[in-house]
Design an enzyme around this catalytic site. Structure first.
Site, PDB file in Angstrom:
ATOM      1  N   VAL A  50      -1.773  -0.629   8.688  1.00 13.31           N
ATOM      2  CA  VAL A  50      -2.739   0.074   9.550  1.00 13.31           C
ATOM      3  C   VAL A  50      -4.178  -0.136   9.091  1.00 13.31           C
ATOM      4  O   VAL A  50      -5.105   0.369   9.712  1.00 13.31           O
ATOM      5  CB  VAL A  50      -2.434   1.579   9.623  1.00 13.31           C
ATOM      6  CG1 VAL A  50      -1.079   1.836  10.255  1.00 13.31           C
ATOM      7  CG2 VAL A  50      -2.531   2.236   8.250  1.00 13.31           C
ATOM      8  N   GLY A  51      -4.355  -0.862   7.983  1.00  7.71           N
ATOM      9  CA  GLY A  51      -5.717  -1.190   7.544  1.00  7.71           C
ATOM     10  C   GLY A  51      -6.222  -0.407   6.357  1.00  7.71           C
ATOM     11  O   GLY A  51      -7.432  -0.252   6.189  1.00  7.71           O
ATOM     12  N   ILE A  77       3.837 -14.333   7.290  1.00  9.43           N
ATOM     13  CA  ILE A  77       2.952 -15.012   6.346  1.00  9.43           C
ATOM     14  C   ILE A  77       3.441 -16.422   6.056  1.00  9.43           C
ATOM     15  O   ILE A  77       2.646 -17.373   5.960  1.00  9.43           O
ATOM     16  CB  ILE A  77       2.826 -14.178   5.059  1.00  9.43           C
ATOM     17  CG1 ILE A  77       1.994 -12.924   5.356  1.00  9.43           C
ATOM     18  CG2 ILE A  77       2.193 -14.991   3.929  1.00  9.43           C
ATOM     19  CD1 ILE A  77       1.910 -11.945   4.228  1.00  9.43           C
ATOM     20  N   GLU A  78       4.768 -16.575   5.959  1.00 10.61           N
ATOM     21  CA  GLU A  78       5.299 -17.911   5.679  1.00 10.61           C
ATOM     22  C   GLU A  78       5.134 -18.843   6.883  1.00 10.61           C
ATOM     23  O   GLU A  78       5.382 -20.053   6.775  1.00 10.61           O
ATOM     24  CB  GLU A  78       6.766 -17.843   5.235  1.00 10.61           C
ATOM     25  CG  GLU A  78       7.698 -17.132   6.186  1.00 10.61           C
ATOM     26  CD  GLU A  78       7.840 -15.656   5.884  1.00 10.61           C
ATOM     27  OE1 GLU A  78       8.967 -15.146   6.009  1.00 10.61           O
ATOM     28  OE2 GLU A  78       6.830 -15.010   5.537  1.00 10.61           O
ATOM     29  N   SER A 119      -0.519  -6.065   0.088  1.00  6.16           N
ATOM     30  CA  SER A 119       0.438  -5.030  -0.272  1.00  6.16           C
ATOM     31  C   SER A 119       1.810  -5.481   0.219  1.00  6.16           C
ATOM     32  O   SER A 119       2.268  -5.056   1.287  1.00  6.16           O
ATOM     33  CB  SER A 119       0.035  -3.693   0.366  1.00  6.16           C
ATOM     34  OG  SER A 119       0.878  -2.658  -0.045  1.00  6.16           O
ATOM     35  N   CYS A 140       7.648  -3.301  -0.187  1.00  5.39           N
ATOM     36  CA  CYS A 140       8.061  -2.632  -1.427  1.00  5.39           C
ATOM     37  C   CYS A 140       9.568  -2.473  -1.538  1.00  5.39           C
ATOM     38  O   CYS A 140      10.089  -2.167  -2.617  1.00  5.39           O
ATOM     39  CB  CYS A 140       7.396  -1.259  -1.527  1.00  5.39           C
ATOM     40  SG  CYS A 140       7.924  -0.115  -0.215  1.00  5.39           S
ATOM     41  N   SER A 160       1.713   3.244   3.939  1.00  7.31           N
ATOM     42  CA  SER A 160       0.344   2.869   3.617  1.00  7.31           C
ATOM     43  C   SER A 160       0.006   3.174   2.158  1.00  7.31           C
ATOM     44  O   SER A 160       0.889   3.411   1.339  1.00  7.31           O
ATOM     45  CB  SER A 160      -0.619   3.598   4.565  1.00  7.31           C
ATOM     46  OG  SER A 160      -1.915   3.049   4.473  1.00  7.31           O
TER      47      SER A 160
END
Length: 396
Positions: free
Chosen positions: A12-13, A56-57, A75, A78, A379
């Site tokens: 969300v930034g 991303i890949e 980030s 997780c 977040s």
């Protein structure tokens, strides 16, 4: 000249907000995330930032080189490292994108001068962390690792997270780096004292400030000392003592500073009767005058157990009087007693406040309350990010 920043796993930034709060002249040249709801919120708050809704890949080396960025904020997921998960580490498919980042970093035409990474506690002992450190050393970075919670900045919320800041060796840190993971900021001089005050982590020092009583907060004060501890909930005396220490730490602000002053349709946030009866003995109950709250997870507002604190809004009712003989009552009487505390969930805006999001940060109307809780649970704390960016860019 403004720094060119690449924001990976942008969510969300939170990283973007931390960058803005730091006051650094910077431009986010691309934000990358695959979460549709997170991207809606990101675009709502940062409409002029290029947002790439892709894996991303799936980004090529050529595309990354074209961005010519000076800093990476990231980030990574997780779940491969969380203590309550399967801890699949690098074998978890959700770690694939992060391994791709580590693979492509040394092949960039221009290495970014600065890197900031956030993840859960547990990442520090993972194979992914070892791969990260190996890549940083190979590329010529110096780095410092941290385990920090918002309590370090006087914020009444426990959210212990792993952070790493790194910069190319051509520019040393303004503080002596250590091979150990730091559990507080290097010094009070690391942060602009005009913006906020840095204190020792009360989470790692639960008795900090314990000599200062806060009688308006439940369980604090001399009447509930170790020799008179009244355990009516499913918690140990040690847990109760830890909570007392946090509530009595005057260096941490009270929750009331982060609460909404007027909330329309507040009734939607009150715990339903079924939850009150089923989870009464495991609720982490706080008042507006408390100086602590537990970590809010993505299941908050939907699940009760272990997802975050609930707020007692009937501050004139003594919690001991409600719980003292609860087990002797029938269901109807028990519900009446528990209802008298008027316990509710924290609103998404209040959690955003505790996370450090600015007042201007908002959600599109189509994002539901449940989705807002999930997004905030995934977040990070904006103030910690801001402080670490300031530390990262500080000159010796």
């Amino acid at each position: 000249m403004a720094l060119r920043v690449l924001e990976l796993y942008s969510g969300v930034g939170g990283m973007h907000c931390g960058l803005a709060e730091s006051g650094v002249a910077a431009e986010v040249v691309a934000a990358v995330d695959v979460n549709t709801n997170a991207n809606k919120v990101y675009k709502y708050n940062f409409p002029h930032t290029p947002l790439w809704p892709k894996t991303i890949e799936g980004i090529t080396l050529k595309e990354l080189d074209a961005l010519s960025f000076d800093m990476i904020l990231m980030s990574p997921p997780c779940q491969p490292f969380t203590r309550i998960g399967l801890q699949g580490d690098i074998s978890d498919p959700r770690a694939k994108s992060f391994l791709y980042v580590l693979d492509i970093l040394p092949r960039l035409k221009k290495l970014p001068a600065y890197i900031l990474l956030e993840n859960v506690k547990g990442f520090e002992s993972s194979e992914a962390r070892e791969a990260l450190i190996g890549t940083l050393q190979k590329c010529g970075y110096v780095y410092q690792e941290f385990l920090l919670s918002p309590t370090c900045l006087g914020i009444p919320n426990s959210r212990l997270r792993y952070f790493l800041i790194a910069k190319l060796q051509t520019e040393p840190f303004a503080f002596p780096i250590s091979n150990t993971i730091l559990e507080e900021f290097p010094s009070q001089h690391s942060i602009d004292p005009g913006r906020r005050r840095v204190i020792h982590c009360s989470e790692n020092n639960p008795q900090a400030g314990a000599d200062q009583k806060n009688p308006s907060c439940p369980f604090s004060g001399t009447d509930h000392g170790p020799e008179k501890t009244f355990l009516y909930k499913l918690e140990t005396a040690q847990e109760l003592e830890r909570k007392q220490g946090q509530d009595n730490d005057a260096s941490v602000r009270m929750l009331q500073d982060f609460l909404e002053t007027s909330v329309e349709e507040m009734s939607q946030y009150f715990l339903p009767p079924k939850s009150l009866l089923r989870y009464a003995l495991i609720l982490d109950i706080v008042r507006p005058t408390c100086r602590r709250s537990t970590c809010f997870t993505k299941g908050y507002g939907h699940y009760v157990e272990g997802t975050g604190s609930v707020l007692q809004t009937a501050t004139d009712v003594e919690i001991d009087s409600v719980y003292n003989s609860l087990e002797l009552l029938n269901e109807e009487e028990k519900l009446a007693k528990l209802s008298s505390l008027k316990m509710r969930y924290f609103t998404p805006r209040e959690i955003a406040n505790l996370h450090g999001f600015p007042e201007t940060f908002g959600f599109p109307e189509e994002v539901t309350t449940k989705q807002r809780y999930r997004l905030l649970g995934n977040s990070l704390n904006v103030h910690i990010v801001s402080s670490l960016i300031s530390l990262l860019l500080q000159s010796p």
